[in-house]
Enzyme design. Structure first.
Site, PDB file in Angstrom:
ATOM      1  N   PRO A 149      -2.722  -0.656  19.411  1.00  0.00           N
ATOM      2  CA  PRO A 149      -2.757  -1.104  18.013  1.00  0.00           C
ATOM      3  C   PRO A 149      -2.924   0.021  16.825  1.00  0.00           C
ATOM      4  O   PRO A 149      -2.484  -0.383  15.931  1.00  0.00           O
ATOM      5  CB  PRO A 149      -3.787  -2.142  17.945  1.00  0.00           C
ATOM      6  CG  PRO A 149      -4.843  -1.699  19.079  1.00  0.00           C
ATOM      7  CD  PRO A 149      -3.998  -1.112  20.044  1.00  0.00           C
TER       8      PRO A 149
ATOM      9  N   TYR B  52       4.292   6.185  10.420  1.00  0.00           N
ATOM     10  CA  TYR B  52       3.816   5.116  10.041  1.00  0.00           C
ATOM     11  C   TYR B  52       4.425   4.119   9.141  1.00  0.00           C
ATOM     12  O   TYR B  52       4.782   3.068   9.289  1.00  0.00           O
ATOM     13  CB  TYR B  52       2.418   5.624   9.327  1.00  0.00           C
ATOM     14  CG  TYR B  52       1.329   4.573   9.106  1.00  0.00           C
ATOM     15  CD1 TYR B  52       1.678   3.317   8.376  1.00  0.00           C
ATOM     16  CD2 TYR B  52       0.428   4.539  10.082  1.00  0.00           C
ATOM     17  CE1 TYR B  52       0.544   2.367   8.404  1.00  0.00           C
ATOM     18  CE2 TYR B  52      -0.655   3.670   9.846  1.00  0.00           C
ATOM     19  CZ  TYR B  52      -0.485   2.644   8.933  1.00  0.00           C
ATOM     20  OH  TYR B  52      -1.487   1.698   9.096  1.00  0.00           O
TER      21      TYR B  52
ATOM     22  N   TYR C 205      -8.704   5.163   8.442  1.00  0.00           N
ATOM     23  CA  TYR C 205      -8.720   5.595   9.692  1.00  0.00           C
ATOM     24  C   TYR C 205      -9.921   6.508   9.876  1.00  0.00           C
ATOM     25  O   TYR C 205      -9.609   7.660   9.370  1.00  0.00           O
ATOM     26  CB  TYR C 205      -7.359   5.930  10.459  1.00  0.00           C
ATOM     27  CG  TYR C 205      -6.441   4.890  10.348  1.00  0.00           C
ATOM     28  CD1 TYR C 205      -5.761   4.208   9.288  1.00  0.00           C
ATOM     29  CD2 TYR C 205      -6.042   4.250  11.579  1.00  0.00           C
ATOM     30  CE1 TYR C 205      -4.796   3.483   9.303  1.00  0.00           C
ATOM     31  CE2 TYR C 205      -5.143   3.301  11.654  1.00  0.00           C
ATOM     32  CZ  TYR C 205      -4.207   2.997  10.600  1.00  0.00           C
ATOM     33  OH  TYR C 205      -3.435   2.173  10.598  1.00  0.00           O
TER      34      TYR C 205
ATOM     35  N   HIS D 178       0.664  -1.260   0.109  1.00  0.00           N
ATOM     36  CA  HIS D 178       0.031  -0.170  -0.028  1.00  0.00           C
ATOM     37  C   HIS D 178       0.753   1.155  -0.059  1.00  0.00           C
ATOM     38  O   HIS D 178       1.814   1.225   0.756  1.00  0.00           O
ATOM     39  CB  HIS D 178      -0.841   0.042   1.246  1.00  0.00           C
ATOM     40  CG  HIS D 178      -2.257  -0.790   1.220  1.00  0.00           C
ATOM     41  ND1 HIS D 178      -3.019  -0.854   2.275  1.00  0.00           N
ATOM     42  CD2 HIS D 178      -2.326  -1.751   0.176  1.00  0.00           C
ATOM     43  CE1 HIS D 178      -3.978  -1.933   1.761  1.00  0.00           C
ATOM     44  NE2 HIS D 178      -3.530  -2.335   0.543  1.00  0.00           N
TER      45      HIS D 178
ATOM     46  N   LYS E 115       2.267  -0.751  15.068  1.00  0.00           N
ATOM     47  CA  LYS E 115       3.776  -0.735  15.442  1.00  0.00           C
ATOM     48  C   LYS E 115       4.351  -2.101  16.249  1.00  0.00           C
ATOM     49  O   LYS E 115       5.382  -2.141  16.233  1.00  0.00           O
ATOM     50  CB  LYS E 115       4.108   0.399  16.334  1.00  0.00           C
ATOM     51  CG  LYS E 115       3.987   1.679  15.409  1.00  0.00           C
ATOM     52  CD  LYS E 115       5.289   1.879  14.410  1.00  0.00           C
ATOM     53  CE  LYS E 115       4.753   2.653  13.409  1.00  0.00           C
ATOM     54  NZ  LYS E 115       5.394   2.414  12.049  1.00  0.00           N
TER      55      LYS E 115
HETATM   56  C1  PHB Z   1      -4.776  -4.579  11.255  1.00  0.00           C
HETATM   57  O1  PHB Z   1      -5.156  -5.011  10.007  1.00  0.00           O
HETATM   58  O2  PHB Z   1      -5.028  -5.442  12.294  1.00  0.00           O
HETATM   59  C2  PHB Z   1      -4.371  -3.339  11.508  1.00  0.00           C
HETATM   60  C3  PHB Z   1      -4.018  -2.485  10.739  1.00  0.00           C
HETATM   61  C4  PHB Z   1      -3.533  -1.192  11.271  1.00  0.00           C
HETATM   62  C5  PHB Z   1      -3.785  -0.774  12.533  1.00  0.00           C
HETATM   63  C6  PHB Z   1      -4.141  -1.405  13.434  1.00  0.00           C
HETATM   64  C7  PHB Z   1      -4.418  -2.964  13.275  1.00  0.00           C
HETATM   65  O3  PHB Z   1      -3.317   0.521  12.908  1.00  0.00           O
END
Ligand code: PHB
Ligand code: APR
Length: 416
Positions: free
Chosen positions: A294, A383, A201, A72, A298
């Site tokens: 989460p 990120y 997000y 991505h 990270k």
């Molecule tokens: C996930 O796909 O589990 C995931 C992706 C991004 C995040 C947290 C979890 O910020």
């Protein structure tokens, strides 16, 4: 049994460490409390930073990642009515990969099994002894109940936040910083094609929502829920309705595809850092030393970064009785604190705290990220992940890999 390195925990930190050590000709034994099937089935996060991908590829763990992982360029960040794309490749020249921790674990187990790694699964009563001497040892009961003792030159605690290793560092020596967030995530796995090409997000007055994915046919979602939520309080209909609302069904005709939910669980959110990450002949790596919430994914990347530092440091210590082992804790904590701050910052920017003043500050901060290249670049840099560093702060590169990400820095080779 005597072995140079005894590793406690067969999660990604322990398994990758054994793999890197084996590549350098250093033998290890892994002691794991759970069964192999349990460890392989755990559902965890699913985003790999570019430097994690480079490391995995460089040590022969990239085949399935390349076939099944999804690269991505960035993420979508949204507030009600506005979805913005942040393009990490344009901003910082680095991408991220969607590839579940479950898949990383499968690749590691496959590689270590092929490499003849000794792993004691279903070990009970695991205890560490004499870690401040040159002859530490680990005792445990094997799966069949027989008592075992492993004498080692070095013990590495990769046993996550509930294992015995972190508490083997006495109170007078260790320092702990922690913060518990006043909300949790409801994590949902569903057999449905993602309704987006990259992760979304979403800040929303009802609470944060995240649309992630595992494959072209499997989506992963998260909803902010109160801390004491019982997963059974949420019907599948309520979950889909909340996801559609928070993720912005209707914005520019976007709609959320639904499908059978295959797993649902509540995840508490906390930050935790323990220092030092070395005590005598005991070293800590991964969740044993630090936990991040989460948001921003990270945790797995930090575990990979720890062992990328630790493996060459242990090789130098064991083969040459010198090298960067003394610098491991400080070097690892440098990155740990950067990721601890970033995960806290993302979490606090996106979750409802219940305070209307906070909500206005969050919206202002998000609008700043949408409109300022400087703010967007800061998010992207964190990120997509900083390049892996050696303990001497040079750029880590595994042998034989070209650094296409920065073009800067010297080689820090694990076998140097
Ligand atoms: C996930 O796909 O589990 C995931 C992706 C991004 C995040 C947290 C979890 O910020
Ligand atoms: N004895 C032996 N092993 C133990 C013990 C014990 N007493 N207690 C726990 N373990 C094992 C766990 O069963 C687990 O398999 O240690 C392992 C730790 O693995 P992880 O929790 O996956 O931690 P780590 O390898 O550091 O990976 C970090 O995992 O939790 C996620 O978000 C985190 O993605 C990050 C990654």
């Amino acid at each position: 049994m005597r072995v140079p390195v005894a590793i406690i925990g067969a999660g990604p930190a322990g398994m990758l460490l054994s793999h890197l050590l084996a590549a350098d000709g250093v033998e290890s034994v892994i002691i794991e409390a759970r069964s192999e099937a349990y460890v392989l089935a755990r559902i965890r996060a699913g985003i790999l930073e570019q430097s994690s991908v480079q490391l995995l590829r460089s040590v022969g763990l990239g085949r399935r990642l390349e076939q099944e992982g999804m690269e991505h360029r960035g993420i979508y960040l949204q507030i009600p009515g506005e979805r913005h794309h942040l393009d990490f490749v344009d901003l910082v020249g680095r991408s991220v990969w969607v590839y579940g921790q479950t898949e990383v674990q499968k690749d590691l187990v496959g590689a270590r099994t092929a490499g003849g790694q000794r792993i004691f699964y279903e070990a009970g009563d695991v205890a560490l002894h004499d870690v401040t001497t040159e002859c530490p040892h680990v005792t445990f009961a094997a799966a069949d109940g027989t008592p075992q003792r492993i004498d080692a030159d070095v013990v590495v605690g990769c046993d996550g936040s509930f294992g015995p290793s972190r508490s083997a560092i006495p109170d007078g020596v260790k320092q702990v910083w922690q913060y518990t967030y006043p909300y949790s995530w409801l994590g949902v796995l569903a057999d449905v094609a993602p309704s987006t090409d990259e992760l979304i997000y979403a800040w929303h007055p009802d609470g944060f929502a995240l649309h992630s994915m595992r494959s072209p046919d499997v989506s992963r979602f998260y909803l902010q829920v109160p801390d004491d939520t019982d997963v059974n309080e949420w019907s599948h209909r309520q979950i889909w309705d909340a996801l559609a609302r928070r993720l912005g069904e209707g914005i520019d005709d976007w709609s959320l595809q639904t499908g059978p939910i295959t797993e649902c669980s509540v995840l508490p959110m906390r930050s935790y850092v323990q220092s030092p990450m070395r005590y005598g002949r005991l070293f800590l790596a991964g969740d044993a030393a630090h936990i991040v919430p989460p948001t921003g994914a990270k945790g797995l990347n930090l575990a990979i970064a720890d062992v990328a530092l630790l493996a060459p440091a242990l090789t130098a210590l064991l083969k040459h009785h010198s090298g960067p082992a003394d610098a491991y804790s400080d070097a690892a904590l440098h990155r740990v604190w950067r990721c601890t701050h970033f995960s806290w910052w993302m979490t606090r920017m996106l979750h409802q705290s219940g305070d209307p003043f906070d909500a206005q500050l969050q919206l202002s901060q998000l609008r700043w990220v949408f409109t300022s290249d400087a703010a967007a670049t800061g998010l992207a840099e964190n990120y997509a992940g900083l390049p892996l560093e050696g303990p001497d702060r040079t750029i880590f590169r595994a042998p034989g890999t070209a650094d296409t990400s920065t073009g800067k820095g010297q080689t820090y080779s694990p076998s140097a």
